[in-house]
Design an enzyme around this catalytic site. Structure first.
Site, PDB file in Angstrom:
ATOM      1  N   SER A 166     -28.482 -30.232 113.413  1.00  0.00           N
ATOM      2  CA  SER A 166     -29.179 -30.770 114.583  1.00  0.00           C
ATOM      3  C   SER A 166     -28.778 -32.226 114.784  1.00  0.00           C
ATOM      4  O   SER A 166     -27.606 -32.522 115.018  1.00  0.00           O
ATOM      5  CB  SER A 166     -30.695 -30.610 114.423  1.00  0.00           C
ATOM      6  OG  SER A 166     -31.362 -30.896 115.632  1.00  0.00           O
TER       7      SER A 166
ATOM      8  N   VAL B 253     -22.373  -1.265 116.045  1.00  0.00           N
ATOM      9  CA  VAL B 253     -23.440  -0.787 115.167  1.00  0.00           C
ATOM     10  C   VAL B 253     -24.788  -1.285 115.688  1.00  0.00           C
ATOM     11  O   VAL B 253     -24.879  -2.382 116.246  1.00  0.00           O
ATOM     12  CB  VAL B 253     -23.217  -1.277 113.716  1.00  0.00           C
ATOM     13  CG1 VAL B 253     -23.303  -2.791 113.626  1.00  0.00           C
ATOM     14  CG2 VAL B 253     -24.196  -0.609 112.761  1.00  0.00           C
TER      15      VAL B 253
ATOM     16  N   ASP C 192     -27.797  -2.862 114.662  1.00  0.00           N
ATOM     17  CA  ASP C 192     -28.333  -3.606 113.530  1.00  0.00           C
ATOM     18  C   ASP C 192     -29.338  -4.670 113.942  1.00  0.00           C
ATOM     19  O   ASP C 192     -29.705  -5.534 113.152  1.00  0.00           O
ATOM     20  CB  ASP C 192     -27.208  -4.244 112.724  1.00  0.00           C
ATOM     21  CG  ASP C 192     -26.349  -5.207 113.556  1.00  0.00           C
ATOM     22  OD1 ASP C 192     -26.601  -5.335 114.771  1.00  0.00           O
ATOM     23  OD2 ASP C 192     -25.423  -5.818 112.994  1.00  0.00           O
TER      24      ASP C 192
ATOM     25  N   ASP D 124     -29.975 -20.013 119.167  1.00  0.00           N
ATOM     26  CA  ASP D 124     -30.587 -21.337 119.035  1.00  0.00           C
ATOM     27  C   ASP D 124     -31.606 -21.518 120.147  1.00  0.00           C
ATOM     28  O   ASP D 124     -31.296 -21.366 121.329  1.00  0.00           O
ATOM     29  CB  ASP D 124     -29.505 -22.424 119.128  1.00  0.00           C
ATOM     30  CG  ASP D 124     -29.994 -23.774 118.621  1.00  0.00           C
ATOM     31  OD1 ASP D 124     -31.106 -24.185 118.997  1.00  0.00           O
ATOM     32  OD2 ASP D 124     -29.257 -24.423 117.864  1.00  0.00           O
TER      33      ASP D 124
ATOM     34  N   HIS E 236     -32.442 -22.433 115.732  1.00  0.00           N
ATOM     35  CA  HIS E 236     -31.945 -23.783 115.481  1.00  0.00           C
ATOM     36  C   HIS E 236     -31.968 -24.105 113.988  1.00  0.00           C
ATOM     37  O   HIS E 236     -33.042 -24.191 113.372  1.00  0.00           O
ATOM     38  CB  HIS E 236     -32.791 -24.797 116.258  1.00  0.00           C
ATOM     39  CG  HIS E 236     -32.205 -26.162 116.314  1.00  0.00           C
ATOM     40  ND1 HIS E 236     -30.985 -26.423 116.877  1.00  0.00           N
ATOM     41  CD2 HIS E 236     -32.671 -27.363 115.873  1.00  0.00           C
ATOM     42  CE1 HIS E 236     -30.716 -27.715 116.789  1.00  0.00           C
ATOM     43  NE2 HIS E 236     -31.720 -28.306 116.181  1.00  0.00           N
TER      44      HIS E 236
END
Length: 524
Positions: free
Chosen positions: A188, A260, A262, A413, A452
């Site tokens: 960050s 896939v 997932d 994020d 984040h």
């Protein structure tokens, strides 16, 4: 004086502790170009416990020489503190500088503890205390709300360079030799600091690990505030439960694009989820039935689009499909519900930034910002931050110095748009010869499902700093970053993260919880 916490201690241990304690108190005569040392203190810390990033347990039994240096810059009216922890045993001959978050230039023991436990001499700085975490420091401003000269420079660039100079010098004094390699580690604000070091001080670090870097300050100030602006202008405030309906629907539609199912959107480029497809859908939230309205879908669409002018011109990037609007940290699109009423909650850092740096008025009501005013604030912010946004694409001095850099950024994020990092990467490539040429010294990884600096619902890189060490010291350039998380069923999932511009694709037959079942394929 050394603190001896063990009930029994050998004579040799006493001599060792005494020797280490003496070396702590003899650190002096430091020279920091452009700065004046005000004070140096040191103390031997023994058997210390330090926090570790979740879910790892705390580090215990750490012993180190704790050196604190206070310095100032002539004419700057600033006071900057640098803290260096030097392990008394097991030093790995490396130095690690650690980054901050929000308004904090450094976050102390949260990164220092793990670094020292791994054998690094490690440093952190308060950067002159522009602020603390998510809160601005009013004492950093004069009576007219202008930032005190020097403090902003400390926050943007100067304090990190000073920390590098001081940290390496103290390390050399303590151990009798300079560190063999020096590294940066931050996310960050800490990610921005690392990238800025590559731009401004290319010789400070051999390797830089920068996650979710906020390297476009001028643009990001309004991008971070944009969801709050949208909800207030549309007068529509979806609960986090309603926001999660869009999240789950986008995952359901686009999850399989990597071969896939997932629970991850690995390929956001080809995901064409339409928020308006949920209009009219009934959603159960906290025992109450809600109907997704056209205005709610509009809010979600505008949040994903990012800041725009009233006429629709795109100013900057928004959040990506698959984002958890409020997860781990307070996200950009945060709302709070109480007694059946939901309100929008601004992201504290940029809310304060607008008040103090753009409006020069801490009492300014950001909830009144219109779409037209947000465009004006965007222009002002970009203009004001033109020399402070840490997004200079010329990394040739860093490349020439032999530096290596890894940047990773979560595709989900919920604060810093990954599009801003991709924009910077494209600018660097345009200036420096394309993807292959830049990959010689900087590799970029986009991590599906991650918020984040961590959190979210996907595999998080397990040790990207180790990857940069291997690259710097062994020449092993990473094509993937190992990542892991525990899924809702309690199963551990391992999933390598592919370097940009590649994305992970399932091989169609292997266990989706095993990294070897995936390959890296073109997408971006």
């Amino acid at each position: 004086m050394a603190k001896i916490n063990n009930a029994f201690i050998t004579l040799a241990s006493i001599f060792a502790l005494a020797s280490a304690a003496q070396s702590c108190i003899t650190i002096n005569d430091l020279n920091v170009p452009g700065a004046e040392i005000l004070n140096i203190t040191s103390i031997l810390q023994t058997n210390v416990s330090a926090p570790a990033p979740p879910p790892d347990p705390a580090y215990t039994g750490i012993s180190f020489c704790d050196v604190t240096i206070v310095l100032t810059h002539p004419g700057g009216n600033d006071t900057v503190t640098v803290e260096i922890w030097l392990p008394t045993t097991g030093w790995n001959s490396r130095f690690q500088a650690t980054g901050g978050g929000g308004f904090s230039s450094g976050i102390g023991s949260a990164l220092l503890g793990p670094a020292v436990a791994q054998g690094y001499s490690a440093a952190s700085t308060d950067g002159g205390n522009l602020g603390f975490g998510f809160q601005i420091n009013p004492e950093a401003f004069d009576s007219d709300y202008n930032v005190i000269p020097g403090i902003f420079e400390d926050y943007i660039y100067r304090s990190v360079h000073d920390m590098a100079v001081v940290g390496k010098a103290v390390t050399e004094i303590y151990y009798g030799k300079a560190p063999s390699f020096s590294y940066w580690n931050g996310c960050s604000t800490g990610g921005r600091q690392g990238v800025n070091e590559a731009q401004m001080y290319p010789d400070d670090f051999n390797g830089i690990m920068a996650a979710a870097p906020v390297i476009n300050l001028g643009q990001d100030v309004i991008a971070f505030e944009w969801p709050y602006i949208v909800m207030n202008n549309e007068k529509t405030f979806p609960s986090q439960c309603v926001f999660n309906t869009f999240l789950n629907a986008s995952i359901a539609q686009c999850d399989g694009l990597d071969g896939v199912k997932d629970g991850l959107i690995s390929n956001i480029k080809d995901c064409d989820f339409d928020p308006y497809s949920l209009v009219g859908k009934q959603v159960e939230c906290d025992g109450t039935s809600n109907t997704i309205s056209h205005s709610v879908a509009t809010v979600y669409r505008k949040i994903l689009e990012g800041p725009r002018t009233p006429s629709g011109e795109q100013l900057w990037y928004g959040l990506e499909l698959g984002v958890r609007t409020n997860d781990l940290y307070t996200g950009d699109a945060n709302t709070a519900t109480s007694n059946g009423t939901t309100i929008a909650v601004p992201f504290p850092v940029t809310d304060e930034w607008i008040k103090y740096f753009l409006k020069l008025d801490p009492s300014y009501d950001t909830s009144t910002i219109t779409y037209a005013e947000s465009a004006e604030l965007f222009a002002q912010s970009v203009n004001d931050m033109v020399n402070s946004s840490s997004n200079n694409p010329d990394l040739s001095p860093f490349h020439k110095a032999g530096g290596k850099m890894i940047v990773w950024h979560g595709l989900s994020d919920n604060i810093a748009p990954p599009g801003g990092t991709l924009n910077y990467r494209h600018r660097v490539e345009s200036l420096m010869g394309g993807t292959g040429a830049v990959d010689d010294f900087w590799r970029l990884f986009f991590v599906p499902g991650i918020s984040h600096c961590g959190g979210g619902y996907g595999p998080v890189p397990t040790d990207p700093l180790a990857a940069i060490v291997a690259w710097v010291e062994n020449g092993t350039a990473p094509d993937t970053l190992a990542a892991q998380f525990t899924d809702p069923s309690g199963a551990v999932v391992n999933h390598d993260i592919c370097r940009y511009p590649l994305v992970s694709r399932h091989d169609g037959k292997g266990d989706p919880k095993v990294a070897s079942s995936y390959t890296c394929a073109e997408s971006f």
